[in-house]
Design an enzyme around this catalytic site. Sequence first.
Site, PDB file in Angstrom:
ATOM      1  N   ASP A  19     -26.695   8.370   2.842  1.00  0.00           N
ATOM      2  CA  ASP A  19     -25.578   9.193   3.317  1.00  0.00           C
ATOM      3  C   ASP A  19     -24.291   8.604   2.766  1.00  0.00           C
ATOM      4  OD1 ASP A  19     -24.418  11.341   4.629  1.00  0.00           O
ATOM      5  OD2 ASP A  19     -24.123  10.220   6.483  1.00  0.00           O
ATOM      6  N   TYR A  25     -19.966   9.048   2.019  1.00  0.00           N
ATOM      7  CA  TYR A  25     -18.781   9.146   2.883  1.00  0.00           C
ATOM      8  C   TYR A  25     -17.658   9.593   1.958  1.00  0.00           C
ATOM      9  CZ  TYR A  25     -15.624   7.181   6.567  1.00  0.00           C
ATOM     10  OH  TYR A  25     -14.698   6.969   7.559  1.00  0.00           O
ATOM     11  N   HIS A  51     -11.999  13.525   5.548  1.00  0.00           N
ATOM     12  CA  HIS A  51     -12.799  12.953   6.635  1.00  0.00           C
ATOM     13  C   HIS A  51     -12.561  11.447   6.758  1.00  0.00           C
ATOM     14  CE1 HIS A  51     -16.140  12.157   9.330  1.00  0.00           C
ATOM     15  NE2 HIS A  51     -16.625  11.287   8.469  1.00  0.00           N
ATOM     16  N   ARG A  98      -7.459   2.814  12.497  1.00  0.00           N
ATOM     17  CA  ARG A  98      -6.476   1.971  11.780  1.00  0.00           C
ATOM     18  C   ARG A  98      -5.328   2.857  11.320  1.00  0.00           C
ATOM     19  NH1 ARG A  98     -11.397   1.215   9.676  1.00  0.00           N
ATOM     20  NH2 ARG A  98     -10.861   2.614   7.973  1.00  0.00           N
ATOM     21  N   ASP A 155     -25.828  15.829   9.764  1.00  0.00           N
ATOM     22  CA  ASP A 155     -26.063  14.421  10.086  1.00  0.00           C
ATOM     23  C   ASP A 155     -25.624  14.184  11.537  1.00  0.00           C
ATOM     24  OD1 ASP A 155     -26.394  11.670  10.019  1.00  0.00           O
ATOM     25  OD2 ASP A 155     -24.463  11.313   9.046  1.00  0.00           O
ATOM     26  N   LYS A 208     -27.363   7.367  14.267  1.00  0.00           N
ATOM     27  CA  LYS A 208     -27.579   8.382  13.234  1.00  0.00           C
ATOM     28  C   LYS A 208     -29.053   8.707  13.016  1.00  0.00           C
ATOM     29  CE  LYS A 208     -23.288   8.462  11.344  1.00  0.00           C
ATOM     30  NZ  LYS A 208     -22.523   9.680  11.020  1.00  0.00           N
ATOM     31  N   THR A 226     -19.523  13.790   5.741  1.00  0.00           N
ATOM     32  CA  THR A 226     -18.861  14.919   6.392  1.00  0.00           C
ATOM     33  C   THR A 226     -17.821  15.532   5.462  1.00  0.00           C
ATOM     34  OG1 THR A 226     -19.163  13.768   8.463  1.00  0.00           O
ATOM     35  CG2 THR A 226     -17.599  15.594   8.460  1.00  0.00           C
TER      36      THR A 226
HETATM   37 MN    MN Z   1     -22.747  11.437   7.741  1.00  0.00          MN
END
Ligand code: MN
Length: 425
Positions: A135, A137, A142, A151, A241, A261, A357
């Site tokens: 997976d 990112y 996102h 942060r 997911d 997950k 995502t």
């Molecule tokens: Mn994901």
Amino acid sequence: MKIAANDPQLKSWIPVEAGSDFPIQNLPFGIFQYDGRSPRVGVAIGAFVVDVYALHVAGFLDGFDLTESMLQNAYLNDLMRVGKIKMRALRERISELLRDSNTDLQEYQEVHGDILYPMTDVRMCMPVLPGDYTDFYSSIVHATNVGSMFRPDNPLMPNWKHLPVGYHGRSSSMLVSGVPFHRPMGQTIVKDGDNPTFGPTKQLDFELEMAFITFDGKPLGQRISTAEADDYIFGMVIFNDWSARDIQRWEYVPLGPFLSKNFASSVSPWVVTLDALEPFRMAGDKQEPEVLPYLQFTGEKHLDINLIVSITIPDAEPFIVCESNYKNMYWTMEQQLAHQTVNGCNVRAGDMYASGTISAPHPNGYGSLLELTWRGTKPISLPNGQTRSFIEDGDIVTIQAWSEKNGVRIGFGEVKAQVLPAVPF
Ligand code: MN
């Protein structure tokens, strides 16, 4: 490259309703079951499934080096081992047989009637058995949204624009669309510094993703370049997911997501080939700073794929909560695969590589409830007066995806799943 099966002028002798996800220009592959028979390879057209095993047995695929066991099979993996060139030729042959100018199959079907099944009469299965699942990112919106929650001054980590961040996920808990699953249980903390408690997740979320599926790659130790990547990518599916945010927050340091997950991921049943998606290629935003040479690529490698997420609560109509587009990805599939293999890691037929995502840069374009409700601080109002900060028992989440251009719609169908109550401990 010109792909004849993509010609917008093509028409089939099988009626295809306007707005169908599956015109003759699509021809996605999947695994279906009819009337308790063993699962077989199928191709979608309009509201029908073409039985590819039956095509083979009837001699329509002679010369393609296919075997009965590749086509009467619970997964596409064995068929996919023939590789990109032969799968492209197979899709081309099926396109020829379905064109209105070709009566061979049409006449055979009229006499024998065992090639086509209405989609409503078949059960769709997991299309592949994924040996491995990564997976990524790779949506900057996102990553920036999630980063800024934790942060605010420094949302993107220093590595983010230099490599497609990802983690190795779990393939055993992937579910085909329509299969429900139970709310997971796990450890969470109410507030920082407290001791953990155990129970059903209170923050179950979806993640709007697309995933690509590979052919067999190169032997262990060899790399796949961005220029070669498309030769090793079969096609794409819609991917949810599922994520338990409260479990994730407590467990993710320092090695990343784990039990938050791996309890379920939902996959759409039809694999839309990368070939069918070629007309929807487009340029993405320029990557700044410039990436290392092994991640550079030429040509237009982003894809224009419309994405919609809806939530259906018991006794209500589906309610759209997100409208996004795959074109918003920062990293392309080709870069993801080049990065996955740059250390010599091998990939295999049926492996799944999810995008991360996919959030668009507008507030109803966020691809998770974490972002849409901003960690639950801004619940979504549903038409019947209920609200949702996260997914509740009985809710159904549906994701739809499609591309459209020059009057041709290449759709993925949908992936949906209902959340059942947690199994008592
Ligand atoms: Mn994901």
